[in-house]
Scaffold this motif. Structure first.
Motif, PDB file in Angstrom:
ATOM      1  N   PRO A  43       0.940  -1.144  -0.049  1.00  0.00           N
ATOM      2  CA  PRO A  43      -0.036  -0.007   0.149  1.00  0.00           C
ATOM      3  C   PRO A  43       0.617   1.291   0.066  1.00  0.00           C
ATOM      4  O   PRO A  43       1.855   1.230   0.356  1.00  0.00           O
ATOM      5  N   ILE A  44       0.334   2.424  -0.561  1.00  0.00           N
ATOM      6  CA  ILE A  44       0.969   3.610  -0.607  1.00  0.00           C
ATOM      7  C   ILE A  44       0.537   4.445   0.722  1.00  0.00           C
ATOM      8  O   ILE A  44      -0.696   4.645   1.048  1.00  0.00           O
ATOM      9  N   ILE A  45       1.581   4.550   1.695  1.00  0.00           N
ATOM     10  CA  ILE A  45       0.995   5.381   2.860  1.00  0.00           C
ATOM     11  C   ILE A  45       2.111   6.522   2.971  1.00  0.00           C
ATOM     12  O   ILE A  45       3.287   6.374   2.687  1.00  0.00           O
ATOM     13  N   SER A  46       1.739   7.630   3.805  1.00  0.00           N
ATOM     14  CA  SER A  46       2.483   8.764   3.951  1.00  0.00           C
ATOM     15  C   SER A  46       3.297   8.496   5.292  1.00  0.00           C
ATOM     16  O   SER A  46       4.403   8.992   5.434  1.00  0.00           O
ATOM     17  N   THR A  47       2.419   7.795   6.333  1.00  0.00           N
ATOM     18  CA  THR A  47       2.926   7.684   7.629  1.00  0.00           C
ATOM     19  C   THR A  47       2.749   6.488   8.202  1.00  0.00           C
ATOM     20  O   THR A  47       1.617   5.813   7.843  1.00  0.00           O
ATOM     21  N   PRO A  48       3.617   5.794   9.067  1.00  0.00           N
ATOM     22  CA  PRO A  48       3.454   4.501   9.618  1.00  0.00           C
ATOM     23  C   PRO A  48       1.926   4.525  10.512  1.00  0.00           C
ATOM     24  O   PRO A  48       1.849   5.649  11.114  1.00  0.00           O
ATOM     25  N   PRO A  49       1.238   3.314  10.660  1.00  0.00           N
ATOM     26  CA  PRO A  49      -0.035   3.458  11.786  1.00  0.00           C
ATOM     27  C   PRO A  49       0.419   3.444  12.897  1.00  0.00           C
ATOM     28  O   PRO A  49       0.244   2.216  13.581  1.00  0.00           O
ATOM     29  N   ILE A  50       0.980   4.423  13.462  1.00  0.00           N
ATOM     30  CA  ILE A  50       1.422   4.417  14.751  1.00  0.00           C
ATOM     31  C   ILE A  50       0.431   4.269  15.893  1.00  0.00           C
ATOM     32  O   ILE A  50       0.391   3.517  16.697  1.00  0.00           O
ATOM     33  N   ILE A  51      -0.682   5.005  15.827  1.00  0.00           N
ATOM     34  CA  ILE A  51      -1.853   4.789  16.585  1.00  0.00           C
ATOM     35  C   ILE A  51      -2.383   3.465  16.721  1.00  0.00           C
ATOM     36  O   ILE A  51      -2.695   2.990  17.672  1.00  0.00           O
ATOM     37  N   ARG A  52      -2.477   3.041  15.230  1.00  0.00           N
ATOM     38  CA  ARG A  52      -3.087   1.622  15.330  1.00  0.00           C
ATOM     39  C   ARG A  52      -2.275   0.665  16.067  1.00  0.00           C
ATOM     40  O   ARG A  52      -2.959  -0.308  16.642  1.00  0.00           O
ATOM     41  N   GLU A  53      -1.034   0.725  15.991  1.00  0.00           N
ATOM     42  CA  GLU A  53      -0.093  -0.208  16.459  1.00  0.00           C
ATOM     43  C   GLU A  53      -0.132   0.055  18.074  1.00  0.00           C
ATOM     44  O   GLU A  53      -0.216  -0.956  18.729  1.00  0.00           O
ATOM     45  N   ASN A  54      -0.045   1.200  18.363  1.00  0.00           N
ATOM     46  CA  ASN A  54      -0.265   1.288  19.915  1.00  0.00           C
ATOM     47  C   ASN A  54      -1.689   0.794  20.473  1.00  0.00           C
ATOM     48  O   ASN A  54      -1.729   0.064  21.614  1.00  0.00           O
ATOM     49  N   ARG A  55      -2.713   1.142  19.842  1.00  0.00           N
ATOM     50  CA  ARG A  55      -4.028   0.396  20.265  1.00  0.00           C
ATOM     51  C   ARG A  55      -4.060  -1.091  20.367  1.00  0.00           C
ATOM     52  O   ARG A  55      -4.504  -1.900  21.271  1.00  0.00           O
ATOM     53  N   LEU A  56      -3.161  -1.727  19.181  1.00  0.00           N
ATOM     54  CA  LEU A  56      -3.157  -3.221  19.345  1.00  0.00           C
ATOM     55  C   LEU A  56      -2.385  -3.613  20.584  1.00  0.00           C
ATOM     56  O   LEU A  56      -2.450  -4.795  21.094  1.00  0.00           O
ATOM     57  N   TYR A  57      -1.134  -3.093  20.925  1.00  0.00           N
ATOM     58  CA  TYR A  57      -0.286  -3.331  22.115  1.00  0.00           C
ATOM     59  C   TYR A  57      -1.288  -3.135  23.323  1.00  0.00           C
ATOM     60  O   TYR A  57      -1.332  -4.073  24.263  1.00  0.00           O
ATOM     61  N   GLN A  58      -2.020  -2.268  23.354  1.00  0.00           N
ATOM     62  CA  GLN A  58      -2.978  -2.013  24.656  1.00  0.00           C
ATOM     63  C   GLN A  58      -4.059  -3.105  24.568  1.00  0.00           C
ATOM     64  O   GLN A  58      -4.485  -3.569  25.674  1.00  0.00           O
ATOM     65  N   ALA A  59      -4.615  -3.589  23.429  1.00  0.00           N
ATOM     66  CA  ALA A  59      -5.422  -4.821  23.451  1.00  0.00           C
ATOM     67  C   ALA A  59      -4.716  -5.887  23.953  1.00  0.00           C
ATOM     68  O   ALA A  59      -5.212  -6.810  24.595  1.00  0.00           O
ATOM     69  N   ASP A  60      -3.586  -6.182  23.312  1.00  0.00           N
ATOM     70  CA  ASP A  60      -2.725  -7.510  23.765  1.00  0.00           C
ATOM     71  C   ASP A  60      -2.542  -7.581  25.100  1.00  0.00           C
ATOM     72  O   ASP A  60      -2.585  -8.399  25.687  1.00  0.00           O
ATOM     73  N   TRP A  61      -2.026  -6.225  25.720  1.00  0.00           N
ATOM     74  CA  TRP A  61      -2.070  -6.159  27.079  1.00  0.00           C
ATOM     75  C   TRP A  61      -3.470  -6.709  28.061  1.00  0.00           C
ATOM     76  O   TRP A  61      -3.266  -7.365  28.977  1.00  0.00           O
ATOM     77  N   LEU A  62      -4.436  -6.273  27.466  1.00  0.00           N
ATOM     78  CA  LEU A  62      -5.813  -6.683  27.913  1.00  0.00           C
ATOM     79  C   LEU A  62      -5.882  -8.057  27.994  1.00  0.00           C
ATOM     80  O   LEU A  62      -6.310  -8.690  28.967  1.00  0.00           O
ATOM     81  N   MET A  63      -5.523  -8.619  26.829  1.00  0.00           N
ATOM     82  CA  MET A  63      -5.538 -10.231  26.996  1.00  0.00           C
ATOM     83  C   MET A  63      -4.555 -10.891  27.742  1.00  0.00           C
ATOM     84  O   MET A  63      -4.949 -11.984  28.398  1.00  0.00           O
ATOM     85  N   ARG A  64      -3.684 -10.539  27.729  1.00  0.00           N
ATOM     86  CA  ARG A  64      -2.626 -11.280  28.762  1.00  0.00           C
ATOM     87  C   ARG A  64      -2.577 -11.038  30.159  1.00  0.00           C
ATOM     88  O   ARG A  64      -2.444 -11.854  30.604  1.00  0.00           O
ATOM     89  N   LEU A  65      -3.005  -9.807  30.553  1.00  0.00           N
ATOM     90  CA  LEU A  65      -2.834  -9.588  31.892  1.00  0.00           C
ATOM     91  C   LEU A  65      -4.307  -9.165  32.616  1.00  0.00           C
ATOM     92  O   LEU A  65      -4.445  -9.368  33.897  1.00  0.00           O
ATOM     93  N   TYR A  66      -5.495  -8.672  31.830  1.00  0.00           N
ATOM     94  CA  TYR A  66      -6.658  -8.411  32.172  1.00  0.00           C
ATOM     95  C   TYR A  66      -7.804  -9.347  32.291  1.00  0.00           C
ATOM     96  O   TYR A  66      -8.849  -9.144  32.518  1.00  0.00           O
ATOM     97  N   GLY A  67      -7.493 -10.531  31.530  1.00  0.00           N
ATOM     98  CA  GLY A  67      -8.386 -11.557  31.346  1.00  0.00           C
ATOM     99  C   GLY A  67      -9.377 -11.382  30.282  1.00  0.00           C
ATOM    100  O   GLY A  67     -10.564 -12.012  30.262  1.00  0.00           O
ATOM    101  N   PHE A  68      -9.328 -10.422  29.555  1.00  0.00           N
ATOM    102  CA  PHE A  68     -10.078 -10.181  28.261  1.00  0.00           C
ATOM    103  C   PHE A  68      -9.866 -11.258  27.170  1.00  0.00           C
ATOM    104  O   PHE A  68      -8.602 -11.817  26.923  1.00  0.00           O
ATOM    105  N   ASP A  69     -10.858 -11.777  26.490  1.00  0.00           N
ATOM    106  CA  ASP A  69     -10.837 -12.472  25.464  1.00  0.00           C
ATOM    107  C   ASP A  69     -10.847 -11.507  24.189  1.00  0.00           C
ATOM    108  O   ASP A  69     -11.410 -10.424  24.242  1.00  0.00           O
ATOM    109  N   ALA A  70     -10.210 -12.034  22.953  1.00  0.00           N
ATOM    110  CA  ALA A  70      -9.937 -11.170  21.640  1.00  0.00           C
ATOM    111  C   ALA A  70     -11.596 -11.083  21.270  1.00  0.00           C
ATOM    112  O   ALA A  70     -11.811  -9.897  20.549  1.00  0.00           O
TER     113      ALA A  70
END
Length: 421
Positions: free
Chosen positions: A267-294
């Motif tokens: 894909p042609i993009i001007s900037t990396p999807p930094i905010i999306r990347e950050n949200r995925l890390y937050q969701a990952d944290w919730l799955m690993r440590l907070y007991g959330f399911d995907a």
């Protein structure tokens, strides 16, 4: 003309920077006697530990020669870049010299694939082995496992490395076939499975024999690229959840796609999807440590994470029927799901309420972020909010504050946010 060590280091360190799966080690390799280095209780990465220390490692490729032509990779064989490679001894010497100068606390070593997977993996193993046995090096070592490498070499690597990782690269087999046709999921998942089986075996043997040699004591991790292919966040989190359950990974790392090469498949993009990347890390944290399911975080109606608010708040707003919780009686598993209450605060709440009924002032002293939590909890049956706020109003007030809500600044501030995204 032969390349100097400095030239090689410049090229191969720059090529390695796109791999983000170097993490806190979790290893406890002690330095007994007069060995060099110590990885006990330290995270080894370009990151910050819990106590605020910044730690570092030598992060390089063994070589940027590669027989593969992955569309997204700067080392792809069709890319017109200068090709160099270290010898085994050069990497060993660099690691020891950098460590003695206090530049680094360990080694993160990956490589392009030259000749074949086993040929490359054998050299990575030799480096770790020489560091451990010939130099008595007890610092952290993270080896990137080459897809397709034999089980015997993986077992050998685990004897000397603190952590092993196999990059899954892309969120689906179809995307991998499109952008990296020489690779396949089977060659990636097989070594993951071998590492997991060996970790389980060593764990069981240690229960019987304390002298059982360690195998990759910091476990294994992986990395996948986000934004180069059309998969939704729901698909990505489902994949991560499966990897955690089936391969007992310590971490899945998400790397926002960076356009380092030109290819019509990308894909042609001007900037990396930094905010999306950050949200995925937050969701990952919730799955690993907070007991959330995907499946709780995303569904068919909400296939992508909200870029404006964190996944925990987004879940709470979609599940208003669960709230408010009475903080003095709610279970720990539900308290940690309240926006504004973290793991430590939840544990303090459960411990403190055994001795006294908690008030709003008590929660503030414990560390609860009241401006978030007040919409989702009561304390002694009392709420701080005198009116019932709908989902959009809560979102608006948390994002921009109550002044922004009263003064009607929501629209203009949201426009600015969307432009920045």
């Amino acid at each position: 003309m032969q390349n100097t060590i400095i030239e090689k280091l410049s090229i191969l360190a720059d090529s390695a920077k796109y791999d983000v799966s170097c993490s806190s080690s979790g290893g406890k390799r002690k330095n007994e006697g007069k060995g060099l280095g110590n990885a006990e209780g330290m995270g080894i990465c370009h990151s910050y530990t819990e106590d605020g220390r910044c730690v570092s490692l030598l992060k390089i490729l063994l070589t940027n020669f590669c027989i593969f032509d992955c569309a997204y990779c700067v080392s792809r064989k069709s890319n017109d870049v200068k090709r160099v490679g270290f010898t085994v001894q050069e990497v060993v010497d660099l690691t020891i010299n950098f460590y003695r100068r206090n530049y680094i606390e360990g080694l993160f070593l990956s490589s392009g694939i030259f000749k074949d997977s086993d040929y490359t993996m054998e050299r990575l193993v030799r480096i770790a082995k020489k560091l451990r046995l010939e130099h008595n090096f007890n610092g952290y070592i993270h080896l990137k496992t080459i897809p397709g490498a034999s089980e015997e070499l993986i077992k050998e690597a685990g004897k000397y490395a603190d952590r092993l990782s196999v990059n899954i690269e892309l969120p689906s087999e179809l995307s991998l076939q499109t952008l990296a046709p020489e690779k396949n999921y089977q060659e990636i998942l097989t070594p993951m499975g071998n590492i997991k089986d060996q970790l389980v075996l060593v764990k069981e043997e240690k229960k019987l024999f304390k002298s059982t040699p360690s195998f990759a004591p910091a476990g294994q991790s992986t990395q996948l690229i986000v934004g180069a292919t059309p998969e939704s966040d729901r698909q990505i989190l489902a994949l991560s959840s499966g990897l955690y359950k089936n391969f007992e990974l310590k971490r899945v790392y998400y790397s926002g796609y960076v356009p380092v090469v030109t290819d019509s498949r990308l894909p042609i993009i001007s900037t990396p999807p930094i905010i999306r990347e950050n949200r995925l890390y937050q969701a990952d944290w919730l799955m690993r440590l907070y007991g959330f399911d995907a499946k709780e975080l995303l569904d068919e109606q909400n296939p992508n994470l909200d870029l404006q608010i964190d996944p925990k708040l987004a879940w709470a707003l979609r599940n208003r029927h669960v709230f408010p919780l009475e903080i003095n009686t709610a279970d720990y598993e539900m308290i940690v799901r309240v926006p504004g209450i973290g793991l430590k605060s939840a544990k303090k709440i459960v411990a403190a309420r055994r001795f006294a009924y908690l008030s709003w002032e008590n929660l503030k002293q414990i560390g609860v972020v009241i401006k978030r939590a007040k919409y989702f909890i009561t304390c002694g049956g009392r709420s701080l909010e005198t009116r019932e706020w709908d989902e959009e109003a809560i979102r608006r007030r948390i994002l921009f504050g109550e002044k922004g809500d009263r003064n009607g600044l929501w629209g203009s501030q949201l426009d600015l946010f969307q432009q920045a995204s």
